[in-house]
Design an enzyme around this catalytic site. Structure first.
Site, PDB file in Angstrom:
ATOM      1  N   HIS A 136       0.850  -1.186   0.000  1.00 20.58           N
ATOM      2  CA  HIS A 136       0.000   0.000   0.000  1.00 20.58           C
ATOM      3  C   HIS A 136       0.889   1.240   0.000  1.00 20.58           C
ATOM      4  O   HIS A 136       2.099   1.164   0.213  1.00 20.58           O
ATOM      5  CB  HIS A 136      -0.943   0.014   1.197  1.00 20.58           C
ATOM      6  CG  HIS A 136      -2.139  -0.880   1.036  1.00 20.58           C
ATOM      7  ND1 HIS A 136      -3.131  -0.633   0.112  1.00 20.58           N
ATOM      8  CD2 HIS A 136      -2.490  -2.030   1.669  1.00 20.58           C
ATOM      9  CE1 HIS A 136      -4.049  -1.579   0.185  1.00 20.58           C
ATOM     10  NE2 HIS A 136      -3.681  -2.446   1.118  1.00 20.58           N
ATOM     11  N   ASP A 167       0.156   6.963  -3.849  1.00 21.55           N
ATOM     12  CA  ASP A 167      -0.884   6.532  -4.784  1.00 21.55           C
ATOM     13  C   ASP A 167      -1.145   7.553  -5.886  1.00 21.55           C
ATOM     14  O   ASP A 167      -1.192   7.206  -7.070  1.00 21.55           O
ATOM     15  CB  ASP A 167      -2.192   6.271  -4.038  1.00 21.55           C
ATOM     16  CG  ASP A 167      -2.208   4.926  -3.341  1.00 21.55           C
ATOM     17  OD1 ASP A 167      -1.269   4.136  -3.539  1.00 21.55           O
ATOM     18  OD2 ASP A 167      -3.169   4.659  -2.594  1.00 21.55           O
TER      19      ASP A 167
END
Length: 389
Positions: A136, A167
């Site tokens: 992540h 991200d």
């Protein structure tokens, strides 16, 4: 009022994009392409992508259309390849090898459409020791050094910047830059290619200026000790009397002078110029800010060159006078959301539709893209009845 997507504006009008549904940076990248005017068709899977967000409120699917396909069914990959044959760009965010196992990897897609730009969004990249490992944002930015330099306390833990740095900044934006650059090449030379956008690569690239400062001796390799990481008392965040906060960025001397004057700091120049007295300066600034509310300090600094701004929440931000005047946020279908960015003088971007509901546009896409193999999924209402203005 209920509407259909009938017109496309923006500089990417006429560009066709296939998005293989996923979560996080891939959908955001496809949203950006859609905001810029591309016709983005999202291939949703039965059962959803697993994020748990109500599809009617998932803003990363705005300005798109959706078809519902099961890529594990015999006819699923063939339908995707039919779309690929008519597309300019494909975006997928699977782990390396998954698209290949599903029959929609780069080899069959480029065989069907040699001009296709095949964009791959992953955390670790398509190769390397961690390529097949789960991850992540927080882990990706951790190993690049980006997380380790964020936070005001050199002896405390780093500050987690939500998932914006990895991200979306290091991932989505680099994918969009990559696929648009590859699209330019494809249109000039008739040659498609694969774009391997890894969040670790993009995030590392974002730290280029800091690495330059580190090499030049202008940055210490520890957080909370530098000009831009909270180590400097006139570049940081301070609490106000009502529990709010003000952000200070008075780096240049002329801006600092204005900041010090409005804050009524004693011996401002002496405190600024002597690094040994910076703790004293920080304490003085903190004491002054604690003497008034956030609203009062906002009024003091509003319209000045002191480089001070109130720290607003997500719900407060759309009401800021400057953002409201620029329409930085917009309301569409009852949802307040960031407006498309950046802005174009000749080909303005618009919020054309709300979030695409899974499978709601199958018949429309089958017609517009001339893919008769697509069929509306059972129990999915027509587009006009499932989209709101």
């Amino acid at each position: 009022m209920q509407t259909r997507q009938t017109e496309r504006t923006g500089p990417l009008a006429g560009v066709r994009v296939v998005e293989l549904a996923g979560i996080g940076p891939g959908p955001f990248a496809a949203m950006l392409l859609a905001d810029l005017g591309a016709d983005v068709v999202r291939v949703d899977r039965p059962g959803g992508a697993g994020l748990g967000v109500d599809p009617a409120k998932d803003l990363t699917n705005r300005n798109k259309r959706s078809v519902l396909l099961d890529l594990k069914a015999p006819e699923g990959p063939a339908a995707v390849l039919d779309l690929v044959e008519r597309a300019d760009i494909l975006v997928e965010g699977y782990r390396p090898g998954v698209a290949e196992r599903l029959g929609v990897g780069p080899e069959p897609c480029l065989a069907r459409n040699p001009r296709l730009v095949y964009g791959r969004m992953t955390g670790w990249g398509q190769d390397g020791p961690l390529a097949h490992t789960a991850g992540h944002d927080i882990g990706y930015i951790a190993v690049t050094g980006a997380l380790g330099m964020i936070g005001p306390d050199p002896d405390g833990p780093p500050t987690v910047p939500a998932n914006l740095v990895g991200d979306y900044a290091g991932g989505s934006l680099y994918l969009v830059v990559g696929v648009l650059a590859a699209l330019q090449h494809a249109r000039a030379h008739g040659e498609g290619q694969v774009v391997d956008a890894a969040i670790v690569d993009g995030t590392a690239h974002l730290t280029s200026m800091i690495h330059a400062m580190l090499a030049a001796g202008g940055w210490q390799d520890r957080r909370g000790s530098n000009l831009l990481d909270g180590g400097c008392p006139f570049y940081g965040v301070y609490e106000t009397s009502d529990g709010g906060h003000m952000a200070v960025g008075a780096l240049e001397h002329r801006f600092y002078a204005e900041f010090a004057r409005l804050l009524d700091l004693p011996d401002a120049d002496g405190l600024r110029g002597d690094l040994a007295r910076w703790p004293e300066l920080r304490a003085a600034v903190a004491a002054r800010f604690r003497s008034r509310t956030r609203a009062q300090w906002t009024e003091v600094f509003e319209g000045t060159d002191a480089c001070v701004a109130p720290v607003l929440s997500l719900r407060e931000a759309p009401g800021h006078p400057h953002l409201a005047a620029r329409a930085t946020f917009a309301e569409h279908g009852g949802l307040v959301q960031p407006a498309p960015a950046p802005r174009f003088s000749a080909t303005p971007c618009t919020l054309r539709t709300g979030p695409a509901l899974p499978g709601a546009d199958t018949a429309e896409v089958a017609r517009d893209w001339a893919v008769p193999a697509l069929r509306p999924a059972p129990d999915v209402p027509p587009t006009q009845e499932s989209k709101t203005a």
